[in-house]
Design a protein around this motif. Structure first.
Motif, mmCIF file in Angstrom:
data_model
loop_
_atom_site.group_PDB
_atom_site.id
_atom_site.type_symbol
_atom_site.label_atom_id
_atom_site.label_comp_id
_atom_site.label_asym_id
_atom_site.label_seq_id
_atom_site.Cartn_x
_atom_site.Cartn_y
_atom_site.Cartn_z
ATOM 1 N N ASP A 272 0.808 -1.220 0.000
ATOM 2 C CA ASP A 272 0.000 0.000 0.000
ATOM 3 C C ASP A 272 0.840 1.270 0.000
ATOM 4 O OD1 ASP A 272 -2.176 -1.633 0.224
ATOM 5 O OD2 ASP A 272 -2.889 -0.824 2.116
ATOM 6 N N GLN A 273 1.856 1.287 0.828
ATOM 7 C CA GLN A 273 2.664 2.494 0.988
ATOM 8 C C GLN A 273 3.261 2.938 -0.345
ATOM 9 O OE1 GLN A 273 5.393 2.203 4.222
ATOM 10 N NE2 GLN A 273 6.553 4.013 3.648
ATOM 11 N N ASP A 274 3.621 1.970 -1.177
ATOM 12 C CA ASP A 274 4.160 2.286 -2.494
ATOM 13 C C ASP A 274 3.046 2.547 -3.497
ATOM 14 O OD1 ASP A 274 6.807 1.923 -1.567
ATOM 15 O OD2 ASP A 274 6.602 -0.241 -1.803
ATOM 16 N N ALA A 275 1.983 1.736 -3.433
ATOM 17 C CA ALA A 275 0.895 1.872 -4.403
ATOM 18 C C ALA A 275 0.200 3.217 -4.307
ATOM 19 C CB ALA A 275 -0.119 0.743 -4.197
ATOM 20 N N ILE A 276 0.066 3.737 -3.103
ATOM 21 C CA ILE A 276 -0.677 4.972 -2.903
ATOM 22 C C ILE A 276 0.016 6.173 -3.555
ATOM 23 C CG2 ILE A 276 0.352 5.790 -0.741
ATOM 24 C CD1 ILE A 276 -2.494 6.114 0.339
ATOM 25 N N GLN A 277 1.309 6.037 -3.850
ATOM 26 C CA GLN A 277 2.049 7.125 -4.492
ATOM 27 C C GLN A 277 1.948 7.101 -6.015
ATOM 28 O OE1 GLN A 277 6.064 7.769 -2.594
ATOM 29 N NE2 GLN A 277 5.544 5.862 -1.545
ATOM 30 N N LEU A 278 1.423 6.024 -6.590
ATOM 31 C CA LEU A 278 1.461 5.864 -8.036
ATOM 32 C C LEU A 278 0.419 6.658 -8.822
ATOM 33 C CD1 LEU A 278 2.322 2.068 -8.283
ATOM 34 C CD2 LEU A 278 3.813 4.022 -8.779
ATOM 35 N N PRO A 279 -0.853 6.784 -8.386
ATOM 36 C CA PRO A 279 -1.834 7.485 -9.225
ATOM 37 C C PRO A 279 -1.400 8.879 -9.680
ATOM 38 C CG PRO A 279 -2.981 6.251 -7.539
ATOM 39 C CD PRO A 279 -1.510 6.141 -7.218
ATOM 40 N N PRO A 280 -0.900 9.767 -8.793
ATOM 41 C CA PRO A 280 -0.479 11.080 -9.313
ATOM 42 C C PRO A 280 0.723 10.992 -10.249
ATOM 43 C CG PRO A 280 0.073 10.858 -6.976
ATOM 44 C CD PRO A 280 -0.807 9.713 -7.325
ATOM 45 N N LEU A 281 1.622 10.042 -10.003
ATOM 46 C CA LEU A 281 2.782 9.881 -10.878
ATOM 47 C C LEU A 281 2.356 9.366 -12.252
ATOM 48 C CD1 LEU A 281 5.228 8.290 -8.290
ATOM 49 C CD2 LEU A 281 5.391 10.592 -9.263
ATOM 50 N N LEU A 282 1.364 8.481 -12.272
ATOM 51 C CA LEU A 282 0.845 8.000 -13.549
ATOM 52 C C LEU A 282 0.090 9.100 -14.280
ATOM 53 C CD1 LEU A 282 -0.379 4.451 -12.430
ATOM 54 C CD2 LEU A 282 1.541 4.962 -13.955
ATOM 55 N N ARG A 283 -0.635 9.925 -13.534
ATOM 56 C CA ARG A 283 -1.372 11.035 -14.155
ATOM 57 C C ARG A 283 -0.411 11.992 -14.841
ATOM 58 N NH1 ARG A 283 -4.448 11.899 -10.171
ATOM 59 N NH2 ARG A 283 -3.263 13.561 -9.172
ATOM 60 N N ASN A 284 0.751 12.202 -14.239
ATOM 61 C CA ASN A 284 1.761 13.057 -14.879
ATOM 62 C C ASN A 284 2.251 12.474 -16.198
ATOM 63 O OD1 ASN A 284 1.616 14.809 -12.718
ATOM 64 N ND2 ASN A 284 3.408 13.955 -11.675
ATOM 65 N N ARG A 285 2.023 11.180 -16.379
ATOM 66 C CA ARG A 285 2.435 10.507 -17.615
ATOM 67 C C ARG A 285 1.254 10.231 -18.529
ATOM 68 N NH1 ARG A 285 5.787 9.719 -13.577
ATOM 69 N NH2 ARG A 285 8.015 9.325 -13.947
ATOM 70 N N GLY A 286 0.123 10.903 -18.245
ATOM 71 C CA GLY A 286 -1.045 10.797 -19.116
ATOM 72 C C GLY A 286 -1.928 9.599 -18.860
ATOM 73 N N LEU A 287 -1.779 8.956 -17.705
ATOM 74 C CA LEU A 287 -2.570 7.768 -17.392
ATOM 75 C C LEU A 287 -3.390 8.003 -16.127
ATOM 76 C CD1 LEU A 287 0.184 5.057 -17.994
ATOM 77 C CD2 LEU A 287 -1.742 5.573 -19.509
ATOM 78 N N ARG A 288 -4.711 7.793 -16.256
ATOM 79 C CA ARG A 288 -5.589 7.971 -15.102
ATOM 80 C C ARG A 288 -5.946 6.612 -14.496
ATOM 81 N NH1 ARG A 288 -10.326 10.414 -18.296
ATOM 82 N NH2 ARG A 288 -9.492 8.769 -19.665
#
Length: 362
Positions: A272-288
């Motif tokens: 979880d601790q790692d997964a929770i950081q991914l959505p905004p990082l993916l959004r910066n790469r054009g992925l929602r």
């Protein structure tokens, strides 16, 4: 002057005859003998039928209930590799079960980095615990686990239950009671859910430095073929070649984005601790998330607090602690010679916003 084992045991029997029922820790204090030594002597006397053990106390056999005025308090030592996140709930379960049984829980921490399990267990034994709940620092990179690392576990002077650990088959520690989560089943739940959404290939991004991470990786390798899913090489949360082995979510997000460009849009992330950081990082790469990438996390400690809330595999952490404590008490209360129990509890899948799918993803 050194006192022989025979002399110690004669003195132990005399005290028990005089007092009826005696707690082992009180017996050690009265005789001026280390508690660890007294426990070994008591175990030998019990095996010979000269003493009866119950609830951390000893009495003469067949003395009847009148010689036992009530259940004495028990002290259970619990060794964990960390507090916070995952093990908080395991500890909470053990603590609640101990309170219900009238026992007291004493905590010892042997940090993942320190690898000082035995020293911490010795301290718990010196404090007079009646039994132990143990989560040893067995790492995936060890020769799983080294026989020399386990012999001392089989020679403990008090009953012990492994918690969220499974000993190597045939090793001395394999004869201990054990309670844990079936993490491979948990991974299968996640993969099955993603397959039902239409995904035909699933990524795994995972740590490589904990026991659970190793089980998750194994579950992915075994589970994906069972469901007819394609796999990719596991994305290591610790970026290869980095000077310090710390998780690098930005690097992981880039690997996920590159896989998404190839049409792979489902990922399971430990933890979880790692997964929770991914959505905004993916959004910066054009992925929602979930529109472009379906994301499931493993552990379900913080997953519900993410934006969006993450679907998560939820190991039964509190139930593991409760079951381990109950199993230890049965071991303390029961007659000698009970067979060891290995109990695996099944995780659940908590479906939240992060797993959308239109059936066309691969």
């Amino acid at each position: 002057m050194t006192v022989s084992a025979a002399e110690r045991r004669t003195r132990i029997l005399q005290v028990v005859r005089d007092l009826g029922t005696v707690k082992v820790v009180d017996l050690a204090t009265r005789l001026g003998i280390p508690a660890v030594t007294v426990r070994r002597d008591v175990a030998a006397l019990a095996d010979a039928g000269e003493l009866a053990r119950s609830h951390g106390s000893v009495a003469l056999p067949d003395t009847g209930p009148q010689a036992r005025p009530g259940r004495p308090d028990q002290v259970v030592g619990m060794l964990v590799p960390t507090v916070g996140s995952y093990f908080d709930e395991v500890i909470a379960g053990a603590r609640a079960a101990a309170a219900t049984a009238g026992a007291r829980l004493v905590l010892g921490i042997a940090a993942y980095e320190a690898r000082d399990d035995r020293a911490q267990v010795d301290r718990l034994l010196e404090s007079g615990v009646d039994g132990l709940l143990l989560t040893p620092n067995w790492q995936p990179g060890d020769p799983p686990p080294r026989p020399g690392d386990q012999h001392w576990l089989a020679e403990l002077p008090v009953p012990a239950v492994l918690v969220e650990r499974k000993a190597a088959p045939g090793s001395p520690a394999a004869e201990l009671d054990a309670v844990g989560s079936d993490h491979r089943h948990g991974v299968l739940l996640a993969l099955r859910h993603l397959a039902a959404l239409g995904h035909r290939t699933v990524l795994l991004a995972a740590r490589a430095d904990t026991w659970t991470a190793h089980q998750v990786r194994t579950g992915y390798t075994e589970g994906a073929p069972l469901l007819g899913l394609g796999t990719r090489p596991v994305i290591d949360m610790h970026r290869p070649g980095a000077p310090i082995a710390v998780p690098d979510p930005a690097w992981v997000a880039q690997q996920i984005a590159e896989a998404a460009a190839d049409g792979v849009r489902a990922v399971l992330v430990h933890n979880d601790q790692d997964a929770i950081q991914l959505p905004p990082l993916l959004r910066n790469r054009g992925l929602r998330v979930p529109e472009d990438v379906a994301l499931i996390s493993y552990d379900d400690v913080f997953a519900a607090l993410a934006a969006p809330p993450l679907t998560a595999v939820s190991p039964p952490k509190k139930a593991v602690g409760e079951a381990a404590l109950d199993l230890l008490l049965r071991r303390l209360d029961g007659p000698p010679g009970l067979p060891a129990s290995h109990l695996e509890l099944l995780p659940a899948l908590k479906v939240r916003t992060s797993c959308g799918g239109d059936g066309a993803a691969v």
